[in-house]
Scaffold this motif. Sequence first.
Motif, mmCIF file in Angstrom:
data_model
loop_
_atom_site.group_PDB
_atom_site.id
_atom_site.type_symbol
_atom_site.label_atom_id
_atom_site.label_comp_id
_atom_site.label_asym_id
_atom_site.label_seq_id
_atom_site.Cartn_x
_atom_site.Cartn_y
_atom_site.Cartn_z
ATOM 1 N N ARG A 148 -9.371 7.662 -3.573
ATOM 2 C CA ARG A 148 -9.201 9.047 -3.123
ATOM 3 C C ARG A 148 -9.979 9.226 -1.823
ATOM 4 O O ARG A 148 -11.196 9.138 -1.802
ATOM 5 N N LEU A 149 -9.239 9.473 -0.743
ATOM 6 C CA LEU A 149 -9.835 9.594 0.590
ATOM 7 C C LEU A 149 -9.717 11.025 1.091
ATOM 8 O O LEU A 149 -8.636 11.614 1.043
ATOM 9 N N THR A 150 -10.836 11.548 1.555
ATOM 10 C CA THR A 150 -10.858 12.873 2.180
ATOM 11 C C THR A 150 -11.352 12.724 3.605
ATOM 12 O O THR A 150 -12.404 12.115 3.835
ATOM 13 N N VAL A 151 -10.597 13.262 4.549
ATOM 14 C CA VAL A 151 -10.996 13.236 5.956
ATOM 15 C C VAL A 151 -11.264 14.667 6.399
ATOM 16 O O VAL A 151 -10.383 15.529 6.320
ATOM 17 N N SER A 179 -4.811 14.459 8.275
ATOM 18 C CA SER A 179 -3.506 14.212 7.663
ATOM 19 C C SER A 179 -3.499 12.947 6.796
ATOM 20 O O SER A 179 -2.555 12.722 6.026
ATOM 21 N N GLN A 180 -4.546 12.145 6.912
ATOM 22 C CA GLN A 180 -4.646 10.942 6.098
ATOM 23 C C GLN A 180 -5.414 11.181 4.798
ATOM 24 O O GLN A 180 -5.616 10.246 4.015
ATOM 25 N N PRO A 211 3.756 4.051 8.423
ATOM 26 C CA PRO A 211 2.737 3.092 8.848
ATOM 27 C C PRO A 211 1.758 3.586 9.917
ATOM 28 O O PRO A 211 0.711 2.970 10.122
ATOM 29 N N ASN A 212 2.088 4.705 10.596
ATOM 30 C CA ASN A 212 1.287 5.115 11.746
ATOM 31 C C ASN A 212 -0.138 5.455 11.340
ATOM 32 O O ASN A 212 -0.380 6.225 10.418
ATOM 33 N N TRP A 245 0.839 -1.184 0.000
ATOM 34 C CA TRP A 245 0.000 0.000 0.000
ATOM 35 C C TRP A 245 0.879 1.240 0.000
ATOM 36 O O TRP A 245 1.858 1.326 0.765
ATOM 37 N N TYR A 246 0.500 2.207 -0.849
ATOM 38 C CA TYR A 246 1.185 3.490 -0.920
ATOM 39 C C TYR A 246 0.168 4.613 -0.749
ATOM 40 O O TYR A 246 -1.001 4.454 -1.054
ATOM 41 N N ARG A 247 0.675 5.753 -0.333
ATOM 42 C CA ARG A 247 -0.127 6.955 -0.398
ATOM 43 C C ARG A 247 0.599 7.975 -1.268
ATOM 44 O O ARG A 247 1.840 8.006 -1.310
#
Lengths: 113, 112
Positions: free
Chosen positions: A109-112, A84-85, A61-62, A34-36
């Motif tokens: 695509r993730l938005t927090v 931040s994720q 990894p955190n 997995w990458y971001r």
Amino acid sequence: NAGVTQTPKFQVLKTGQSMTLQCAQDMNHEYMSWYRQDPGMGLRLIHYSVGAGITDQGEVPNGYNVSRSTTEDFPLRLLSAAPSQTSVYFCASSYVGQGSEQYFGPGTRLTVT
Amino acid sequence: KNQVEQSPQSLIILEGKNCTLQCNYTVSPFSNLRWYKQDTGRGPVSLTIMTFSENTKSNGRYTATLDADTKQSSLHITASQLSDSASYICVVSPYGNNRLAFGKGNQVVVIP
């Protein structure tokens, strides 16, 4: 042969929520990762696995957990989402050999908020 | 400090023209160097993989070169097409593990 598939394609979470990003491959690859990807930065490794039952931490990894119960699937869990994720997440797979071509999924695509 | 540096960060070229993208790396020892193409909204797709002993590798209109002595690689795009508009990412694989080192990418825009 679907290659590497990821679901969902888009996701919006509130801070503190948890979720699982799904990744599956049908090429019988031992290695999955997995990458971001964030603007202005190269892809960064979160977690990886060299086979079922074996996982290890990458560069960032955190806040993330993984498991690998089958060769095909490698889900990524966000335990308590933070702004931040917010990022685009890519799953990839390959054979374990050093020169093996790595195949990437289409991304989530993730938005927090 | 990033182990893989790419230049230029972005460029605009006319359709039909050639262009060359640069990649400098510090990863050592390394096993292989890869170039990926990433279209907007998609995952990276492999263009070439070169081992440390290879100097050049082609994939259609894409030609990658590698100078392991100076730790430099380039990707040459010949007779560019509108579909070449993408980010091109240089990736170095360290010897002995699968932890790839990624550059930030060269953003190429081809205009008619």
